[in-house]
Scaffold this motif. Structure first.
Motif, PDB file in Angstrom:
ATOM      1  N   THR A  99      34.518  40.466  35.179  1.00 11.96           N
ATOM      2  CA  THR A  99      34.815  39.384  36.124  1.00 11.96           C
ATOM      3  C   THR A  99      33.915  38.186  35.851  1.00 11.96           C
ATOM      4  O   THR A  99      34.388  37.034  35.776  1.00 11.96           O
ATOM      5  CB  THR A  99      34.601  39.876  37.584  1.00 11.96           C
TER       6      THR A  99
ATOM      7  N   THR B 250      41.576  38.953  40.003  1.00  7.51           N
ATOM      8  CA  THR B 250      41.880  39.961  41.006  1.00  7.51           C
ATOM      9  C   THR B 250      41.684  41.316  40.336  1.00  7.51           C
ATOM     10  O   THR B 250      42.091  41.506  39.181  1.00  7.51           O
ATOM     11  CB  THR B 250      43.291  39.798  41.613  1.00  7.51           C
TER      12      THR B 250
ATOM     13  N   ASP C  26      41.913  45.585  40.153  1.00  8.52           N
ATOM     14  CA  ASP C  26      42.684  46.752  40.583  1.00  8.52           C
ATOM     15  C   ASP C  26      41.942  48.012  40.159  1.00  8.52           C
ATOM     16  O   ASP C  26      41.754  48.248  38.956  1.00  8.52           O
ATOM     17  CB  ASP C  26      44.074  46.676  39.908  1.00  8.52           C
TER      18      ASP C  26
ATOM     19  N   SER D 193      36.910  35.757  43.057  1.00  9.31           N
ATOM     20  CA  SER D 193      37.577  37.030  42.752  1.00  9.31           C
ATOM     21  C   SER D 193      38.018  37.711  44.044  1.00  9.31           C
ATOM     22  O   SER D 193      37.423  37.495  45.097  1.00  9.31           O
ATOM     23  CB  SER D 193      36.644  37.960  41.966  1.00  9.31           C
ATOM     24  N   GLU D 194      39.096  38.483  43.934  1.00  2.37           N
ATOM     25  CA  GLU D 194      39.598  39.259  45.073  1.00  2.37           C
ATOM     26  C   GLU D 194      40.039  40.620  44.530  1.00  2.37           C
ATOM     27  O   GLU D 194      39.811  40.927  43.362  1.00  2.37           O
ATOM     28  CB  GLU D 194      40.765  38.528  45.759  1.00  2.37           C
TER      29      GLU D 194
ATOM     30  N   SER E  87      43.259  43.706  44.215  1.00  2.13           N
ATOM     31  CA  SER E  87      44.671  44.107  44.334  1.00  2.13           C
ATOM     32  C   SER E  87      44.708  45.598  44.609  1.00  2.13           C
ATOM     33  O   SER E  87      43.996  46.364  43.949  1.00  2.13           O
ATOM     34  CB  SER E  87      45.417  43.826  43.017  1.00  2.13           C
TER      35      SER E  87
ATOM     36  N   THR F 177      36.195  37.563  50.766  1.00  2.00           N
ATOM     37  CA  THR F 177      37.367  37.422  49.895  1.00  2.00           C
ATOM     38  C   THR F 177      38.596  38.119  50.482  1.00  2.00           C
ATOM     39  O   THR F 177      38.615  38.444  51.673  1.00  2.00           O
ATOM     40  CB  THR F 177      37.035  37.893  48.458  1.00  2.00           C
TER      41      THR F 177
ATOM     42  N   THR G  44      45.278  41.593  47.893  1.00  2.00           N
ATOM     43  CA  THR G  44      46.719  41.470  47.659  1.00  2.00           C
ATOM     44  C   THR G  44      47.281  42.877  47.483  1.00  2.00           C
ATOM     45  O   THR G  44      46.709  43.688  46.737  1.00  2.00           O
ATOM     46  CB  THR G  44      47.011  40.617  46.398  1.00  2.00           C
TER      47      THR G  44
ATOM     48  N   GLN H   6      49.083  33.592  37.487  1.00  2.00           N
ATOM     49  CA  GLN H   6      48.369  34.855  37.317  1.00  2.00           C
ATOM     50  C   GLN H   6      48.855  35.547  36.046  1.00  2.00           C
ATOM     51  O   GLN H   6      50.049  35.539  35.753  1.00  2.00           O
ATOM     52  CB  GLN H   6      48.612  35.793  38.512  1.00  2.00           C
TER      53      GLN H   6
ATOM     54  N   ARG I 165      44.510  33.082  37.703  1.00  2.00           N
ATOM     55  CA  ARG I 165      43.850  34.324  38.115  1.00  2.00           C
ATOM     56  C   ARG I 165      44.214  35.439  37.127  1.00  2.00           C
ATOM     57  O   ARG I 165      45.389  35.640  36.820  1.00  2.00           O
ATOM     58  CB  ARG I 165      44.291  34.707  39.534  1.00  2.00           C
TER      59      ARG I 165
ATOM     60  N   TYR J 131      44.289  39.407  36.259  1.00  2.00           N
ATOM     61  CA  TYR J 131      44.346  40.722  36.927  1.00  2.00           C
ATOM     62  C   TYR J 131      43.596  41.713  36.056  1.00  2.00           C
ATOM     63  O   TYR J 131      44.014  41.989  34.923  1.00  2.00           O
ATOM     64  CB  TYR J 131      45.820  41.081  37.074  1.00  2.00           C
TER      65      TYR J 131
END
Ligand code: FDA
Length: 314
Positions: A45, A56, A58, A93-94, A96, A135, A138, A258, A279, A281
């Protein structure tokens, strides 16, 4: 066409056991998955953020049929969010989340009972941890049998966490109408083509029809009041999105592009340098099998690299 057999293999436990027993970490898996630990995910990241991108993440895993495994997934997200916060990365950053990784696929005795409720409560815990870290979350979208449950969980979560994002898949017939329902102010919607093998009754089968649907959905989302997240590597879809964004008077930053980690990295940086929000992933963790098979199904020419990496690492 290799797409269908590869997507079927993605569901085979025997093939999964065979493939994941092999040490392929330096082979093709590594092109798509930067690491297995929280630390490696945070490092990846930081590198992308340094390059002007947003992220994002996962935590890989899906189709969990074990409540303890679902709890472990929630704990991994909480740990990740704390680590991102400690590293000062949560502004860019977030996370998923696949609901099937946090219990959606657990046995459901009465309609929207068991798995649905467990997934909702687990997702709520992750949303709270994301809010505390500054943050968002999703919800990824899985195969069409989960769409109603996922959208119902989204509606529940948005009562307390209105910043929660959704994913819609252009391959499904229903999606244009779902886009209309979700194109309201504050609503973050990721539009993708759809990675799952779906039956004719619910989904377009030809790539051209999926692309046409993608463009119709883009129009609805970009003309609407929400925050569209345009998830595609397809140069035609990116060009059409850019022209529609301009037609509907969208300023840069009122939508984002994305793309997946490792796919078209030069294009990711080109768009970011042109002032667009991009963004990436990042999937991470040990459960990379299903994710990898879907990526191979999208690009069967990668299959020979994959087989070579298995053979050379045995
Ligand atoms: P398309 O498949 O037509 O590819 C266009 C071009 O991109 C190709 O010609 C190639 O150059 C490049 N490319 C695409 N895939 C590649 C690969 N695997 N390796 C190398 N190059 C490749 N799906 C879903 O069902 N639920 C979800 O929640 C999500 N989430 C999601 C998040 C993000 C950020 C992205 C980008 C995508 C998803 N997807 C997804 C996956 C999505 O549905 C779709 O399967 C892939 O993005 C591939 O479709 P494209 O739009 O890229 O077009």
């Amino acid at each position: 066409m290799l797409r269908q057999p590869l997507l079927m293999l993605a569901r085979s436990q025997q093939v999964k056991n065979l493939v994941t027993a092999m040490p392929v970490s330096s082979g093709i898996v590594h092109n798509y998955v930067p690491g297995e630990t929280t630390e490696e995910a945070v490092t990846a990241t930081a590198e992308l953020v340094e390059d002007g991108l947003t992220v994002t993440l996962d935590f890989l895993g899906e189709d969990t049929l074990d409540a303890e495994q679902a709890d472990a997934t929630v704990a991994a997200y909480v740990e990740l969010l704390q680590a991102l916060s400690a590293a000062g990365l949560t502004r860019r950053s977030e996370v998923s989340v696949k609901l099937s990784a946090v219990g959606q696929a657990l046995p459901d005795d009465a309609g929207f009972g068991g798995g649905h409720k467990i997934a909702l409560e687990n997702a709520r815990t992750i949303c709270r941890a994301a809010r505390n870290a500054g943050t968002t979350v999703t919800l990824d979208m899985e195969d069409h049998t989960t769409t109603d449950s996922t959208l119902a969980i989204l509606r529940e979560l948005r009562k307390d966490f209105p910043e929660t994002g959704a994913v819609l898949q252009a391959a499904l017939h229903r999606t244009e109408s779902d886009c209309r329902a979700l194109a309201y102010e504050g609503s973050r919607v990721r539009l993708c083509k759809g990675a799952y093998l779906e039956p004719e009754g619910v989904a377009f089968q030809d790539r051209i029809d999926i692309d046409k649907s993608y463009v119709r959905c883009l129009k609805v989302l970009l003309a609407g009041d929400g925050y569209p997240m345009i998830a595609t590597h397809d140069p035609r879809m990116v060009a059409i999105a850019a022209s529609l964004a301009s037609r509907f008077g969208r300023s840069k930053g009122s939508y984002e592009y994305q793309m997946l980690y490792g796919i078209r990295p030069t294009e990711q940086r080109r768009l970011a340098r042109a002032g667009e929000t991009v963004r990436v992933y990042i999937p991470y963790g040990t459960e990379w099998y299903g994710y990898l098979m879907r990526r191979l199904a999208e690009k069967p020419s990668n299959l020979s690299f994959f087989v070579k990496s298995l053979i050379s690492k045995k």
